[in-house]
Write a protein that holds these residues in place. Structure first.
Motif, PDB file in Angstrom:
ATOM      1  N   LYS A  66     -35.313  -5.103 -18.948  1.00 40.94           N
ATOM      2  CA  LYS A  66     -34.845  -6.564 -19.745  1.00 40.94           C
ATOM      3  C   LYS A  66     -36.000  -6.339 -21.146  1.00 40.94           C
ATOM      4  O   LYS A  66     -37.238  -6.545 -20.842  1.00 40.94           O
ATOM      5  N   GLY A  67     -35.414  -6.392 -22.201  1.00 43.66           N
ATOM      6  CA  GLY A  67     -36.202  -6.553 -23.352  1.00 43.66           C
ATOM      7  C   GLY A  67     -36.669  -5.378 -24.031  1.00 43.66           C
ATOM      8  O   GLY A  67     -37.434  -5.403 -25.065  1.00 43.66           O
ATOM      9  N   ALA A  68     -36.427  -4.122 -23.408  1.00 45.09           N
ATOM     10  CA  ALA A  68     -37.034  -2.911 -24.125  1.00 45.09           C
ATOM     11  C   ALA A  68     -36.647  -2.694 -25.487  1.00 45.09           C
ATOM     12  O   ALA A  68     -37.180  -2.182 -26.309  1.00 45.09           O
ATOM     13  N   THR A  69     -35.217  -3.114 -25.840  1.00 44.77           N
ATOM     14  CA  THR A  69     -34.912  -3.014 -27.418  1.00 44.77           C
ATOM     15  C   THR A  69     -34.958  -4.258 -27.978  1.00 44.77           C
ATOM     16  O   THR A  69     -35.178  -4.100 -29.159  1.00 44.77           O
ATOM     17  N   SER A  70     -34.916  -5.409 -27.599  1.00 42.15           N
ATOM     18  CA  SER A  70     -34.899  -6.729 -28.107  1.00 42.15           C
ATOM     19  C   SER A  70     -36.059  -7.202 -28.303  1.00 42.15           C
ATOM     20  O   SER A  70     -36.688  -8.224 -29.157  1.00 42.15           O
ATOM     21  N   GLY A  71     -37.369  -6.781 -27.502  1.00 41.67           N
ATOM     22  CA  GLY A  71     -38.625  -7.541 -27.302  1.00 41.67           C
ATOM     23  C   GLY A  71     -38.624  -8.805 -26.458  1.00 41.67           C
ATOM     24  O   GLY A  71     -39.620  -9.356 -26.185  1.00 41.67           O
ATOM     25  N   HIS A  72     -37.323  -9.179 -25.762  1.00 39.79           N
ATOM     26  CA  HIS A  72     -37.266 -10.344 -25.188  1.00 39.79           C
ATOM     27  C   HIS A  72     -37.462  -9.907 -23.819  1.00 39.79           C
ATOM     28  O   HIS A  72     -36.577 -10.342 -22.599  1.00 39.79           O
ATOM     29  N   GLN A  94     -40.288 -16.124 -19.807  1.00 44.49           N
ATOM     30  CA  GLN A  94     -39.380 -15.595 -20.844  1.00 44.49           C
ATOM     31  C   GLN A  94     -39.748 -15.470 -22.446  1.00 44.49           C
ATOM     32  O   GLN A  94     -40.360 -16.651 -22.874  1.00 44.49           O
ATOM     33  N   ALA A  95     -39.710 -14.266 -22.828  1.00 42.65           N
ATOM     34  CA  ALA A  95     -40.239 -14.276 -24.268  1.00 42.65           C
ATOM     35  C   ALA A  95     -39.027 -14.081 -25.146  1.00 42.65           C
ATOM     36  O   ALA A  95     -38.102 -13.250 -25.093  1.00 42.65           O
ATOM     37  N   GLY A  96     -38.648 -15.189 -25.877  1.00 40.07           N
ATOM     38  CA  GLY A  96     -37.488 -15.453 -26.744  1.00 40.07           C
ATOM     39  C   GLY A  96     -36.127 -15.580 -25.802  1.00 40.07           C
ATOM     40  O   GLY A  96     -36.308 -15.766 -24.526  1.00 40.07           O
ATOM     41  N   PRO A  97     -34.908 -15.385 -26.383  1.00 36.60           N
ATOM     42  CA  PRO A  97     -33.708 -15.725 -25.607  1.00 36.60           C
ATOM     43  C   PRO A  97     -33.519 -14.691 -24.565  1.00 36.60           C
ATOM     44  O   PRO A  97     -33.944 -13.576 -24.731  1.00 36.60           O
ATOM     45  N   ALA A  98     -32.735 -15.506 -23.332  1.00 38.25           N
ATOM     46  CA  ALA A  98     -32.649 -14.337 -22.328  1.00 38.25           C
ATOM     47  C   ALA A  98     -31.156 -13.691 -22.737  1.00 38.25           C
ATOM     48  O   ALA A  98     -31.105 -12.777 -21.979  1.00 38.25           O
ATOM     49  N   CYS A  99     -30.362 -14.453 -23.294  1.00 35.16           N
ATOM     50  CA  CYS A  99     -28.907 -13.768 -23.514  1.00 35.16           C
ATOM     51  C   CYS A  99     -28.898 -13.143 -24.834  1.00 35.16           C
ATOM     52  O   CYS A  99     -29.662 -13.269 -25.749  1.00 35.16           O
ATOM     53  N   TYR A 104     -30.694 -19.206 -25.539  1.00 37.60           N
ATOM     54  CA  TYR A 104     -31.954 -19.210 -24.433  1.00 37.60           C
ATOM     55  C   TYR A 104     -31.610 -18.931 -23.056  1.00 37.60           C
ATOM     56  O   TYR A 104     -32.066 -18.027 -22.445  1.00 37.60           O
ATOM     57  N   SER A 105     -30.156 -19.296 -22.575  1.00 41.84           N
ATOM     58  CA  SER A 105     -29.732 -19.138 -21.233  1.00 41.84           C
ATOM     59  C   SER A 105     -28.432 -18.323 -21.546  1.00 41.84           C
ATOM     60  O   SER A 105     -27.607 -18.854 -22.220  1.00 41.84           O
ATOM     61  N   CYS A 106     -27.960 -17.737 -20.569  1.00 41.30           N
ATOM     62  CA  CYS A 106     -26.579 -17.072 -20.555  1.00 41.30           C
ATOM     63  C   CYS A 106     -25.674 -18.108 -19.935  1.00 41.30           C
ATOM     64  O   CYS A 106     -24.511 -18.143 -20.457  1.00 41.30           O
ATOM     65  N   PHE A 107     -26.038 -19.175 -19.414  1.00 42.44           N
ATOM     66  CA  PHE A 107     -25.204 -20.140 -19.047  1.00 42.44           C
ATOM     67  C   PHE A 107     -25.069 -21.246 -19.938  1.00 42.44           C
ATOM     68  O   PHE A 107     -25.681 -22.385 -19.542  1.00 42.44           O
ATOM     69  N   HIS A 108     -24.683 -21.032 -20.934  1.00 39.48           N
ATOM     70  CA  HIS A 108     -24.848 -22.008 -22.375  1.00 39.48           C
ATOM     71  C   HIS A 108     -23.175 -22.417 -22.441  1.00 39.48           C
ATOM     72  O   HIS A 108     -22.990 -23.187 -23.436  1.00 39.48           O
ATOM     73  N   ASP A 137     -37.819 -23.273 -28.547  1.00 38.98           N
ATOM     74  CA  ASP A 137     -38.728 -22.339 -28.423  1.00 38.98           C
ATOM     75  C   ASP A 137     -37.987 -20.738 -28.121  1.00 38.98           C
ATOM     76  O   ASP A 137     -38.519 -19.655 -29.203  1.00 38.98           O
ATOM     77  N   ALA A 138     -37.263 -20.578 -27.633  1.00 39.93           N
ATOM     78  CA  ALA A 138     -36.402 -19.200 -27.273  1.00 39.93           C
ATOM     79  C   ALA A 138     -35.384 -18.919 -28.576  1.00 39.93           C
ATOM     80  O   ALA A 138     -35.337 -17.801 -29.184  1.00 39.93           O
ATOM     81  N   GLU A 139     -34.720 -19.884 -28.970  1.00 40.24           N
ATOM     82  CA  GLU A 139     -33.779 -19.610 -29.986  1.00 40.24           C
ATOM     83  C   GLU A 139     -33.990 -19.954 -31.487  1.00 40.24           C
ATOM     84  O   GLU A 139     -33.467 -19.454 -32.307  1.00 40.24           O
ATOM     85  N   ARG A 140     -35.001 -20.839 -31.628  1.00 41.26           N
ATOM     86  CA  ARG A 140     -35.552 -21.165 -32.800  1.00 41.26           C
ATOM     87  C   ARG A 140     -34.437 -21.550 -33.968  1.00 41.26           C
ATOM     88  O   ARG A 140     -34.358 -20.941 -34.909  1.00 41.26           O
ATOM     89  N   PRO A 141     -33.507 -22.611 -33.556  1.00 43.38           N
ATOM     90  CA  PRO A 141     -32.619 -22.954 -34.710  1.00 43.38           C
ATOM     91  C   PRO A 141     -33.200 -23.214 -36.005  1.00 43.38           C
ATOM     92  O   PRO A 141     -34.164 -24.098 -36.027  1.00 43.38           O
TER      93      PRO A 141
END
Length: 224
Positions: A66-72, A94-99, A104-108, A137-141
């Motif tokens: 998880k996060g290997a390409t996105s950094g999350h 969690q660093a950044g969004p999980a989804c 932030y969360s897959c359950f949005h 913090d995760a999504e930074r809208p």
């Protein structure tokens, strides 16, 4: 779990017919459920050894970090399994969004008519604020005040905490309940932002207060 060997842990898990077990991933700070993925024995081993989450992709039939390409990435705070041994619970930082959508969360996706209802707990708003701040913090809208604070960094957040604390003092000196209510609310909000920036859960503060309360009771008992 820390006292178990990997072999003992793997033996305790009830793997399905494909050698997989579902893993619920939860933000260790906000307590928000972030995602559901699957682990096999090897991804579980790599998760334990690396301290970051690894899963098994059922669609690609391969391990993925998880996060290997996105950094999350997800730094594991704790890992446990349920009473039946057929589900894992992984609490992470969690660093950044999980989804993958950037949420932030897959359950949005809320189901119409099934929105969360207040439970009547007087502290529910603190839980909700902690969740919202974690999302910001995760999504930074763009345009959100909380995004601005996180992007400016800890010095800006600390400055706001200091300013709001001073405003609370002034409001109290003015003997104005309305002013004090407003400024104290600002202080609490900015303190929660600071806690998120520092990766310190509100639960840790409540636990510290609990320890102090028990210590105080013990001291009273000794003096009596």
């Amino acid at each position: 779990m820390s006292e178990q060997t990997f072999e003992q842990l793997a033996e305790a898990i009830k793997w399905d017919g494909q050698g997989l077990v579902p893993a619920i991933v939860q933000d260790a700070i906000s307590k928000e459920v972030l995602m559901l993925a699957y682990m096999n024995a090897e991804s579980l081993r790599q998760t334990l050894e690396s301290g970051e989450t690894w899963f098994w992709s059922r669609s690609r039939s391969e391990l993925w970090h998880k996060g290997a390409t996105s950094g999350h990435i997800q730094k594991v705070r704790s890992l446990s399994y349920d009473c039946d041994g057929d589900t894992l619970l992984v609490k992470v930082e969690q660093a950044g969004p999980a989804c993958h959508t950037g949420a932030y969360s897959c359950f949005h996706n809320s189901v119409t008519g099934a929105e969360e209802q207040p439970t009547g707990n007087r502290y529910d708003i603190l839980d909700k604020l902690e969740e919202i701040i974690a999302r910001r913090d995760a999504e930074r809208p763009e345009g959100a005040y909380t995004t601005y604070l996180f992007e400016k960094g800890v010095d800006k957040i600390l400055k706001k905490v200091g300013e709001e604390a001073a405003e609370v003092i002034i409001a109290a000196k003015n003997r104005s309940h309305e002013e004090l209510r407003y400024e104290a609310s600002d202080l609490i909000f900015h303190l929660l932002v600071l806690l998120r920036e520092q990766k310190l859960p509100l639960d840790d503060l409540l636990a510290e207060l609990g320890r102090r309360h028990l210590k105080q009771k013990s001291e009273y008992a000794i003096s009596d």
